[in-house]
Design an enzyme around this catalytic site. Structure first.
Site, PDB file in Angstrom:
ATOM      1  N   HIS A  37      -3.453  -5.707   0.711  1.00 35.12           N
ATOM      2  CA  HIS A  37      -2.888  -6.001   2.033  1.00 35.12           C
ATOM      3  C   HIS A  37      -2.967  -7.485   2.391  1.00 35.12           C
ATOM      4  O   HIS A  37      -3.890  -7.905   3.102  1.00 35.12           O
ATOM      5  CB  HIS A  37      -3.655  -5.218   3.100  1.00 35.12           C
ATOM      6  CG  HIS A  37      -3.386  -3.760   3.139  1.00 35.12           C
ATOM      7  ND1 HIS A  37      -2.390  -3.197   3.908  1.00 35.12           N
ATOM      8  CD2 HIS A  37      -3.996  -2.726   2.503  1.00 35.12           C
ATOM      9  CE1 HIS A  37      -2.397  -1.879   3.754  1.00 35.12           C
ATOM     10  NE2 HIS A  37      -3.360  -1.566   2.909  1.00 35.12           N
ATOM     11  N   GLU A  96      -1.119  -8.951   4.556  1.00 38.43           N
ATOM     12  CA  GLU A  96      -0.864  -9.068   5.995  1.00 38.43           C
ATOM     13  C   GLU A  96      -2.133  -8.863   6.817  1.00 38.43           C
ATOM     14  O   GLU A  96      -2.177  -9.218   8.001  1.00 38.43           O
ATOM     15  CB  GLU A  96       0.223  -8.068   6.425  1.00 38.43           C
ATOM     16  CG  GLU A  96      -0.234  -6.646   6.677  1.00 38.43           C
ATOM     17  CD  GLU A  96      -0.564  -5.837   5.425  1.00 38.43           C
ATOM     18  OE1 GLU A  96      -0.876  -4.635   5.557  1.00 38.43           O
ATOM     19  OE2 GLU A  96      -0.509  -6.399   4.308  1.00 38.43           O
ATOM     20  N   CYS A 156       0.837  -1.201   0.000  1.00 40.14           N
ATOM     21  CA  CYS A 156       0.000   0.000   0.000  1.00 40.14           C
ATOM     22  C   CYS A 156       0.876   1.258   0.000  1.00 40.14           C
ATOM     23  O   CYS A 156       1.502   1.565  -0.998  1.00 40.14           O
ATOM     24  CB  CYS A 156      -0.972  -0.042   1.178  1.00 40.14           C
ATOM     25  SG  CYS A 156      -2.316   1.160   1.058  1.00 40.14           S
TER      26      CYS A 156
END
Length: 336
Positions: free
Chosen positions: A298, A300, A170
């Protein structure tokens, strides 16, 4: 079809999709006033008869062995953040779950000389809104590196060490573009791909579907043809190629490891499946040697099943999501 009867009289007999659009009409009209109207129209059309995303899992996701998590000698990864960053906790958790020793490193730590990057095998530049995205995403963060000779040399040396990897997610992905780390070093500023404002004209926070493509990215090895959901949260995620020749070379060398897809798993530019309008669904870039990876979505934030906004019935028993394999791949590469 929704049918309501009162005694013997049919009170309602209507297609659910028609009723849903009636219910959402006020919101749709408001959307047209606060974003690109064409995108609002596209989403209304897409929602009408949308189907469930066709996820595809070409491997069985597995958690890291417990012995890795309790090991004393772990590879170290710098979870890099700056003023206004976020997702550092999620990033640390994902790397920890793969067997790494994550370190919380701020740009202030590096600028003050409290620590260097010498002892780390990886850098993970996190998401967020560094310097409130003024004047544009990651520009302030990039400036703290590029306009300080000592810091710039430190990052360049780390990038060029053959035993290191980097991940930009990001805001970190936007940072890598501004640093010239992806797709490769040495491009003139006028030709450097970068991430610009979404076609919708606004910040997009969605659960999108992406497909992993063949690429040299070390963190995505063994994951090709994975089609799965992922979080996207950005206002400037559209990948822009100022130079068509660079884009052609990127495609020719398979340096686009991830693409946004429609519900059939086909790469798309159509909103809202593609939240920013990137060409051909491009969701990130990697370097030719695969060590450097920049992604707008994302992973994660979705490495555990409970973090996923939606899962098909057959995947609801997963112990970990397939995105954990990214981080386990990085661990395996470090210890091989």
């Amino acid at each position: 079809q929704i049918r309501i009867r009162y005694n013997d009289d049919a009170v309602l007999d209507e297609d659910m999709r028609v009723l849903r659009q009636e219910w959402e009409e006020t919101g749709y009209q408001l959307e047209r006033l606060q974003m690109n109207p064409a995108c609002a129209d596209a989403e209304k059309a897409a929602i009408y008869d949308r189907i469930a995303p066709a996820y595809s899992l070409p491997f069985q996701p597995e958690p890291a062995p417990k012995a890795l998590l309790t090991a004393k000698d772990k590879p170290k990864v710098a979870i890099l953040r700056d003023e206004g960053s976020n997702s550092d906790r999620e990033m640390s958790s994902a790397f920890y779950a793969a067997g790494f020793e994550p370190w919380d490193i701020t740009m202030t730590d590096l600028l003050a000389g409290r620590i260097t990057l010498d002892g780390f095998r990886g850098i993970a530049a996190v998401g967020g809104f560094s310097y409130a995205d003024v004047p544009e995403s990651a520009k302030g963060w990039a400036a703290t590196i590029l306009f300080n000779d000592r810091i710039k040399d430190m990052f360049t040396a780390f990038y060029n060490r053959p035993d290191t990897f980097t991940l930009g997610i990001c805001n970190g992905c936007q940072l890598f573009g501004l640093l010239g780390w992806v797709p490769w070093q040495g491009l003139e500023a006028e030709a450097q791909p970068r991430f610009v404002h979404n076609d919708s004209g606004r910040f997009e926070s969605r659960w999108a579907t992406v497909r992993v493509q063949d690429s040299p990215a070390i963190m995505l090895q063994g994951m090709s043809e994975l089609v799965f959901g992922i979080h996207v949260d950005h206002g400037e995620g559209k990948l822009h190629f100022p130079d068509a020749a660079v884009r052609e070379k990127v495609v020719g060398q398979n340096l686009v490891p991830l693409v946004y897809t429609d519900d059939s798993g086909v790469a798309t530019k159509q909103y809202p499946f593609n939240p920013n309008g990137s060409p051909d669904g491009f969701a990130g870039l990697c370097s030719p040697d695969g060590r450097h990876l920049a992604l707008m979505p994302h992973p994660e934030r979705a490495f555990l099943p409970w973090q996923c906004h939606w899962l098909p019935q057959e995947m609801q028993g997963l112990e970990v999501s397939p995105w954990l394999k990214m981080f386990r791949n990085a661990y395996d590469w470090c210890v091989k």
